[in-house]
Design a protein around this motif. Structure first.
Motif, short mmCIF file in Angstrom:
data_model
loop_
_atom_site.label_atom_id
_atom_site.label_comp_id
_atom_site.label_asym_id
_atom_site.label_seq_id
_atom_site.Cartn_x
_atom_site.Cartn_y
_atom_site.Cartn_z
N VAL A 38 0.82 -1.17 0.02
CA VAL A 38 0.06 0.00 -0.21
C VAL A 38 0.90 1.36 -0.11
O VAL A 38 0.85 2.09 -0.72
CB VAL A 38 -1.09 -0.13 1.16
CG1 VAL A 38 -1.45 1.45 1.28
CG2 VAL A 38 -1.98 -1.05 1.04
N GLN A 42 1.19 4.13 -3.03
CA GLN A 42 0.84 5.47 -2.60
C GLN A 42 2.13 6.50 -3.02
O GLN A 42 1.86 7.79 -3.37
CB GLN A 42 0.55 5.66 -1.28
CG GLN A 42 -0.80 5.17 -0.99
CD GLN A 42 -1.43 5.07 0.36
OE1 GLN A 42 -0.55 4.93 1.39
NE2 GLN A 42 -2.68 5.26 0.64
N GLU A 46 -0.39 6.60 -6.61
CA GLU A 46 -1.58 6.03 -6.75
C GLU A 46 -2.52 5.76 -5.54
O GLU A 46 -2.29 6.21 -4.49
CB GLU A 46 -1.36 4.35 -6.75
CG GLU A 46 -0.54 3.96 -8.08
CD GLU A 46 -1.06 4.10 -9.32
OE1 GLU A 46 -2.20 4.22 -9.63
OE2 GLU A 46 -0.41 4.44 -10.57
N VAL A 47 -4.05 5.80 -5.96
CA VAL A 47 -5.04 5.88 -4.88
C VAL A 47 -5.25 4.22 -4.90
O VAL A 47 -5.74 3.52 -5.60
CB VAL A 47 -6.32 6.39 -5.31
CG1 VAL A 47 -7.41 6.29 -4.18
CG2 VAL A 47 -6.07 7.95 -5.50
N ALA A 49 -7.30 1.04 -2.71
CA ALA A 49 -8.15 0.49 -2.33
C ALA A 49 -7.90 -0.91 -1.64
O ALA A 49 -7.14 -1.57 -2.58
CB ALA A 49 -9.38 0.37 -3.09
N LYS A 63 -4.42 2.26 6.34
CA LYS A 63 -3.13 3.00 5.51
C LYS A 63 -3.97 3.01 3.99
O LYS A 63 -3.53 4.38 3.35
CB LYS A 63 -1.94 2.14 5.31
CG LYS A 63 -0.86 3.03 4.51
CD LYS A 63 0.13 3.26 5.01
CE LYS A 63 1.07 4.08 4.23
NZ LYS A 63 1.21 5.47 4.39
N ALA A 64 -4.80 2.48 3.54
CA ALA A 64 -5.32 2.61 2.46
C ALA A 64 -6.20 3.87 2.24
O ALA A 64 -6.58 4.58 3.13
CB ALA A 64 -6.59 1.29 1.80
N ASP A 65 -6.50 4.49 0.93
CA ASP A 65 -7.32 5.44 0.71
C ASP A 65 -8.80 5.09 0.54
O ASP A 65 -9.51 5.99 1.11
CB ASP A 65 -6.76 6.11 -0.85
CG ASP A 65 -5.49 6.49 -0.61
OD1 ASP A 65 -4.96 7.26 0.34
OD2 ASP A 65 -4.59 6.01 -1.60
N VAL A 66 -9.06 4.19 0.25
CA VAL A 66 -10.45 3.65 0.01
C VAL A 66 -10.59 2.09 0.47
O VAL A 66 -9.61 1.35 0.58
CB VAL A 66 -10.90 3.38 -1.36
CG1 VAL A 66 -12.36 2.91 -1.54
CG2 VAL A 66 -10.69 4.71 -2.10
#
Length: 68
Positions: A38, A42, A46-47, A49, A63-66
């Motif tokens: 992740v 990032q 990158e975004v 999920a 930690k993820a965006d989505v």
């Protein structure tokens, strides 16, 4: 790529691998491997999920965006 194979890559090699544009499949990943992936994606803008159904997914989910 397995978690053991990921352990063999330094950060520069990992960045080069994930920016290659090739299809990737990651398997047998420990929580620290998922978190490292992740962060690496990032770092390249990158975004990310992440989906998961176990407590071992929690660090990468946070930690993820989505999240799903």
């Amino acid at each position: 790529m397995t978690g053991a194979e990921l352990d063999e890559l330094n950060e520069v090699e990992l960045a080069k691998f994930i920016s290659s544009g090739n299809e990737m499949i990651f398997a047998r990943m420990a929580p620290e491997h998922k978190l490292r992936l992740v962060a690496a994606f990032q770092a390249q803008g990158e975004v990310i999920a992440v989906i998961g159904d176990g407590v071992n997914d929690a660090p990468a989910l946070r930690k993820a965006d989505v999240v799903s």
